[in-house]
Design an enzyme around this catalytic site. Structure first.
Site, mmCIF file in Angstrom:
data_model
loop_
_atom_site.group_PDB
_atom_site.id
_atom_site.type_symbol
_atom_site.label_atom_id
_atom_site.label_comp_id
_atom_site.label_asym_id
_atom_site.label_seq_id
_atom_site.Cartn_x
_atom_site.Cartn_y
_atom_site.Cartn_z
ATOM 1 C CE LYS A 54 -76.328 -20.052 31.277
ATOM 2 N NZ LYS A 54 -76.834 -18.953 30.456
ATOM 3 C CD GLN A 98 -79.346 -18.985 27.800
ATOM 4 O OE1 GLN A 98 -79.102 -18.968 28.995
ATOM 5 N NE2 GLN A 98 -78.386 -18.990 26.892
ATOM 6 C CG ASP A 121 -76.981 -13.339 32.319
ATOM 7 O OD1 ASP A 121 -75.951 -14.024 32.278
ATOM 8 O OD2 ASP A 121 -78.033 -13.631 31.721
HETATM 9 N N1 GUN Z 1 -76.840 -16.504 25.526
HETATM 10 C C1 GUN Z 1 -75.548 -16.725 25.191
HETATM 11 N N2 GUN Z 1 -74.739 -16.421 26.233
HETATM 12 C C2 GUN Z 1 -75.528 -15.990 27.230
HETATM 13 C C3 GUN Z 1 -75.265 -15.527 28.555
HETATM 14 O O1 GUN Z 1 -74.130 -15.440 29.040
HETATM 15 N N3 GUN Z 1 -76.371 -15.181 29.276
HETATM 16 C C4 GUN Z 1 -77.614 -15.254 28.771
HETATM 17 N N4 GUN Z 1 -78.618 -14.881 29.549
HETATM 18 N N5 GUN Z 1 -77.897 -15.669 27.551
HETATM 19 C C5 GUN Z 1 -76.846 -16.035 26.789
#
Ligand code: GUN
Length: 289
Positions: A54, A98, A121
Site C-alpha cells: 500500500k 491493517q 477502508d
Molecule cells: N486485512 C486483510 N484485508 C484487509 C483490508 O482490506 N483492509 C485492512 N485494513 N486490513 C486487511
C-alpha cells in the site's frame, strides 16, 4: 472454450497510471495533495507485506504515505489516542488500520473511532451503512475492486444469480450489498454451508472469500459463470493458493481471476481511489483529481 482471465494486475495498473497522471497535475498546480497513514500493530508477516504494498503504491502514484508501526503491547487507550490524533491532523486525509489486530484492541470499536471522512477502508459503520442503502460513500476497497473487475467483463447485473461464499465484514457482507444494489439475486454461503455445490452451481457470478484452499472445484461451477477468487491461502507445502481450483474451474467458467494478480492488486487500486476521493471530500485537495 476455457475462461478468459480477469487480469486484476493489468486493470489495476491502468487505474494507477491514470491516477498518477492526475496527481502529477495536482502536485504541479496546488500545495495540497492526499496523504494516507497506514497503521500496523505487531509484526504479522502477511500484514507487513500488505502494508508495504500500500505504501509503495502511494509513493508510485504521488500520494504522501506514512507507515505507523506499534508494538503488540500497545494499550487500548493509547491506541485510540493515536487514532484520535490522526483524526485531528489536517495533513492526513486517509487512515487505514491493517487487520488483523491483537485481540485486546477491539477492532470493531477501532473502526468506529476513525473519522468517517478519513475511513479509506470503508469499515466505519456509517460507511457500511451507506453501502447498505446504495448511497455514495467510501466503499470497502476489496469489494469495490471486485465490482470494477465484474464491470470490466461487460456483464449486465440485473437478474443475474450471484453467489457469495464468505460472510466477513470486509468482503462477504459488503460485496453482497453491492451486488444486491446492482440488481442481482444474491445468495450468501459460507465454508460450513451444507451442500455448498447446490448453491454455487446456480451462480452466474460466483465470489469466493472463504479462506480455504481450492474449496471450489470444477463440478461446483455453472458453465459460463464469472468466478472471482478472493482467497490468499497457503497449502500444506507453503505455496500460495486461492479458494478456487483455478486450473480446472477455468475449463467451465467464462471469466476467472487468478491468484495472485487477480483481486489483490484491485484492492490497492481502490484504496488509492478512496484516498484521493477522501481528500477531495475533505476539501483539502485544492486541485481537481
Ligand atoms: N486485512 C486483510 N484485508 C484487509 C483490508 O482490506 N483492509 C485492512 N485494513 N486490513 C486487511
Amino acid at each position: 472454450m476455457p475462461a478468459k482471465i480477469l487480469d486484476g494486475k493489468a486493470i489495476a495498473d491502468n487505474i494507477l497510471k491514470k491516477l498518477k497522471k492526475k496527481l502529477k497535475y495536482c502536485r504541479e498546480n496546488s500545495e495540497r495533495f492526499p496523504k494516507l497513514v497506514v497503521i500496523q500493530v505487531g509484526e504479522d508477516p502477511a500484514s507487513t507485506i500488505y502494508v508495504n504494498k500500500k505504501h509503495k503504491a502511494c509513493k508510485e502514484i504521488g500520494i504522501d504515505s506514512e507507515i505507523k508501526k506499534f508494538p503488540e503491547t500497545i494499550s487500548y487507550p493509547d491506541f485510540l489516542k493515536e487514532i484520535g490524533n490522526l483524526n485531528k491532523d489536517n495533513s492526513v486525509n486517509g487512515i487505514l488500520v491493517q487487520l488483523p489486530l491483537p485481540e485486546h484492541l477491539n477492532h470493531k470499536q477501532v473502526f468506529e473511532t476513525i473519522a468517517v471522512e478519513k475511513d479509506v477502508d470503508g469499515f466505519h459503520p456509517f460507511n457500511h451503512g451507506k453501502n447498505l442503502l446504495g448511497k455514495k460513500g467510501i466503499q470497502s476497497a476489496t469489494p469495490k475492486g471486485i465490482m470494477t473487475l465484474l464491470e470490466s467483463t461487460g456483464v449486465n447485473f440485473e437478474g443475474k444469480n450471484a453467489v457469495v461464499v464468505g460472510r466477513s465484514n470486509i468482503v462477504g457482507k459488503p460485496i453482497t450489498l453491492m451486488l444486491i444494489n446492482e440488481g442481482c439475486t444474491v445468495t450468501v454461503c459460507n465454508s460450513k454451508t451444507k451442500n455448498l455445490k447446490s448453491f454455487t452451481k446456480e451462480a452466474d457470478i460466483l465470489v469466493v472469500a472463504a479462506g480455504k484452499c481450492n474449496l471450489i472445484t470444477e463440478d461446483m461451477v455453472k458453465k459460463g459463470a464469472i468466478v472471482i477468487d478472493v482467497g490468499m491461502n497457503r497449502n500444506g507445502n507453503g505455496q500460495l493458493c486461492g479458494d478456487v481450483d483455478f486450473e480446472n474451474v477455468k475449463k467451465v467458467a467464462s471469466w476467472i481471476t487468478p491468484v495472485p494478480k487477480g483481486v489483490g492488486p484491485m484492492t490497492i487500486a481502490s484504496l488509492m481511489e478512496n484516498t484521493i476521493e477522501a481528500c477531495k471530500q475533505q476539501g483539502n485537495c485544492t486541485c481537481s483529481v
